[in-house]
Design an enzyme around this catalytic site. Structure first.
Site, PDB file in Angstrom:
ATOM      1  N   ASP A 234       0.836  -1.198   0.000  1.00  0.00           N
ATOM      2  CA  ASP A 234       0.000   0.000   0.000  1.00  0.00           C
ATOM      3  C   ASP A 234       0.875   1.254   0.000  1.00  0.00           C
ATOM      4  OD1 ASP A 234      -2.305   1.501   0.031  1.00  0.00           O
ATOM      5  OD2 ASP A 234      -3.129   0.567   1.829  1.00  0.00           O
TER       6      ASP A 234
ATOM      7  N   GLU B 131       2.991   4.835  -4.121  1.00  0.00           N
ATOM      8  CA  GLU B 131       3.319   5.839  -5.153  1.00  0.00           C
ATOM      9  C   GLU B 131       4.764   6.349  -5.065  1.00  0.00           C
ATOM     10  OE1 GLU B 131       0.708   6.211  -2.906  1.00  0.00           O
ATOM     11  OE2 GLU B 131      -0.737   5.233  -4.231  1.00  0.00           O
TER      12      GLU B 131
ATOM     13  N   ASP C  10      -7.933   4.890  -3.146  1.00  0.00           N
ATOM     14  CA  ASP C  10      -8.923   5.262  -2.129  1.00  0.00           C
ATOM     15  C   ASP C  10     -10.007   6.153  -2.725  1.00  0.00           C
ATOM     16  OD1 ASP C  10      -7.324   3.847  -0.448  1.00  0.00           O
ATOM     17  OD2 ASP C  10      -6.413   5.575   0.512  1.00  0.00           O
TER      18      ASP C  10
END
Length: 665
Positions: free
Chosen positions: A383, A386, A453
């Site tokens: 998670d 990026e 998200d």
């Protein structure tokens, strides 16, 4: 000005610039330009060994001061100014934009003095690069990864080439004119597919590098592309069913209680996912023993049910965690150019681990092997990949490999590689992990992507359809969503329950069926009020299992899970196609029907493989919808009604299913 050639490359020099166009895969060319004395050794996304360079046909016309190089279906032509044209089937499909003085050309002569390749020196370092192409009227452009936009066709869009939560920049475009274009640079930048011109920029780079291919169909273009950047492994059949997840299971007993109830209901869980803050602090990468006293026993029981166990891993490292000082001393953390060293402040004072550093990757994996895999954890959820920064100020971050502004987009690929390499070295044969971001070629590291998200709205559901299709065209066949959206969904809200049902019905026809989300309200008492860290104190979402939304919703989801189970053999076949040819599972209508002009304009339905046409319900309260059926015979699988294609039909869509058509043979 001079042209030279080798067996597989055409080279043009003028002033300080060297331009090299070389054969790179079937019907494909790699194009590089530099103002330095030589090219770098960076192949970036072009990682796969080439079976052969191809048979280049190179001609140099000294009289006209021009040259061409042909590789199969594609030809590049270069004039005396170094302006490139790309030709397929005797037609120019892409031409560099040049509007500067040229006495030998009326077409390209213009006093605006805008040139095709523009290098602007950065004081003390590299260049800001701008590359321009003429726009083609009536061109449609697809792919480019995942952006929070309702558009499938990117023509007319301005896109940031940067990674963010729910934004995945994969700079590969598929054109309806029969070519694919890869911007082979991990630099932060932009692309504008304007009506008057197309413009690519890299904020910091040493050279220009792009790759172009030609194909008669979108399928052939994607096949050529994935052959040079990599393809996904074969997805194991035991992961093609239902995945259970939520934000968040706080204890070992919560996980087991949920799994046991699914077993009682006769519903098989392929995977159950343990989300964040099961750890003590970010950067500890292990279970908090107070709430997870025996992870091995937990995994053993879940494995006995035939369920794989996935656990969340974040790249953020809290200054108070057990590994911070060792990582800082060894240079395993992202650096900042100015101000505080902090890069991330969610529930801690954190700095991000440097995935571009091979030693940092190995260090992280060794901890995760000891604290997770050795207990029986099967898979990893990478998670915040990026990576997620408090401020996306790329100019302020530096990796071991270089400044973030020059290569930050490749970070998630290295993050995936850390676990792929580690698991492979540890003897894992079938490597599948979930990650929130990717770059070109991430698929070859066994990476499933999801759309981040996103909010719990029908608008985000509509965007999800477009995102999944464009991700497939970008070379990423393994893709999923948080069913119901990630945030602001309340199980007691009937409107949200309707959205969840529709989203679930859509997700059955995506590569991975995964129920996840942070459910409102955040009013559950923490397990521990005294501590200011770890899994005990942090808020958690409401229940997110299929029985959490009432009996009617549970029945609908149970029906859909059974449908998914019945589709497993078909999905397995699609996964084999993804592995062998790079074919997406979610396919744009034009991917299967490129000769049908209407299919190039459709964004609210898609093909799931070659046999199923999927028409999600994307509006609240809708109980019917219009569906375009290409030529042929079609059977709607829920009603078993037959339809003739070549037209748009109105079909029923009651709350317990969405229209899905199977192509008759």
């Amino acid at each position: 000005m001079a042209f030279t050639k080798t067996a597989d490359a055409l080279i043009f020099t003028k002033g300080n610039e060297t331009l090299k166009i070389e054969v790179w895969g079937k019907d494909s060319l790699r194009v590089r330009s530099t103002l330095e004395t030589d090219f770098t050794k960076n192949d970036w996304a072009l990682t796969e060994p080439l079976e052969s360079k191809g048979n280049a046909i190179i001609t140099i016309d000294d009289e006209k001061k021009s040259a061409t190089i042909t590789n199969g279906k594609i030809t590049a032509s270069v004039n005396h100014n170094g302006v490139l044209s790309f030709i397929k089937d005797n037609k120019v499909v892409l031409h560099e934009y040049f509007r500067s003085y040229d006495p030998d050309s009326t077409k390209e002569s213009c006093c605006t003095k805008v040139i095709n390749r523009q290098y602007r020196g950065i004081i003390g370092g590299d260049y800001k690069l701008t590359v321009r192409f003429d726009a083609n009227d009536d061109e449609k452009i697809f792919g480019m990864g995942q952006y929070q936009t309702p558009y499938l066709d990117m023509k007319g869009c301005f896109l940031e080439l940067a990674q963010r939560n729910s934004q995945i920049s994969i700079p590969f475009a598929v054109s309806n004119l029969g070519y694919g274009f890869l911007w082979n640079s991990p630099a932060v930048g932009t692309v504008a597919f304007g009506k008057n011109l197309t413009e690519w920029t890299a904020q910091s780079t040493k050279e220009m590098d792009y790759w172009i291919t030609a194909g008669d169909t979108p399928a052939k273009i994607v096949e050529n592309y994935t052959s040079v950047v990599g393809r996904a492994p074969q997805m194991p059949d035991n992961l093609l069913g239902f995945w259970q997840c939520k934000l968040r299971y706080r204890t070992q007993e919560e996980v087991l209680t949920v799994a046991r109830k699914y077993k009682e209901l006769g519903i098989h869980l392929d995977v159950i996912v343990i989300d964040f803050f099961h750890w003590i602090r970010q950067g500890d990468w292990g279970f908090d023993p107070e709430y997870w006293p025996d992870p091995k026993a937990m995994c053993d029981e879940l494995h006995a049910m035939g369920t794989k166990v996935m656990v969340s891993v974040w790249p953020s490292v809290d200054r108070k965690c057990s590994h911070y000082y060792e990582m800082a001393e060894n240079g395993y953390l992202v650096r900042t150019e100015h101000g505080t060293a902090q890069t991330y402040a969610f529930n801690g004072d954190c700095i991000t681990f440097d995935a571009t550093n091979p030693k940092a990757r190995e260090y992280l994996w060794n901890i995760c092997k000891k604290n997770y895999m050795d207990y029986g954890i099967d898979m990893f959820w990478l998670d915040n990949a990026e990576p997620d920064y408090d401020v996306y100020d790329y100019e302020n971050y530096r990796y071991q490999l270089g400044p973030a502004v020059a290569l930050s987009n490749i970070y998630p690929k290295f993050y995936a590689q850390a676990f792929y390499d580690g698991m492979k070295k540890s003897g894992v044969k079938e490597i599948v992990n979930l990650e929130r971001c990717a770059w070109v070629g991430s698929q070859k590291y066994g990476t499933i992507l999801w759309n981040g998200d996103v909010q719990s709205t029908f608008e985000c559901l509509r965007d999800s359809v477009v995102e999944g299709v464009n991700m497939g065209l970008s070379g990423i066949p393994w893709w999923t969503t948080d069913i119901g959206g990630f945030m602001y969904g309340n199980p007691k809200d009937k409107k949200f329950v309707e959205l969840l049902e529709r989203w679930f019905e859509f997700a059955v026809f995506t590569p991975i069926l995964r129920l996840h989300g942070d459910r409102d309200p955040h009013d559950i008492e923490p397990l521990e009020k005294v501590k200011d860290w770890g899994g005990g104190y942090l808020y958690t979402g409401q229940p997110n299992e299929i029985w959490s939304y009432g009996e009617e919703a549970q029945k609908i989801m149970e029906k859909q899970i059974k449908l998914r189970e019945s589709l497993k053999p078909y999905i397995s076949k699609l996964m084999a196609e993804a592995h062998e040819k790079g074919s997406p599972l979610m396919r744009a209508m034009f991917y299967e029907f490129p000769e049908d002009e209407k299919c190039w304009d459709i964004r609210d339905q898609y093909m799931f493989g070659s046999e199923y046409l999927v028409a999600p319900v994307l509006e609240a309260g809708a109980t019917s919808r219009k569906v375009y059926l290409p030529e042929g015979k079609w059977v709607e699988i829920n009603s078993n009604k037959s339809f003739d294609g070549g037209k748009t039909v109105d079909v029923d869509a009651p709350i317990d299913y969405i229209p899905v058509f199977k192509k008759s043979k």
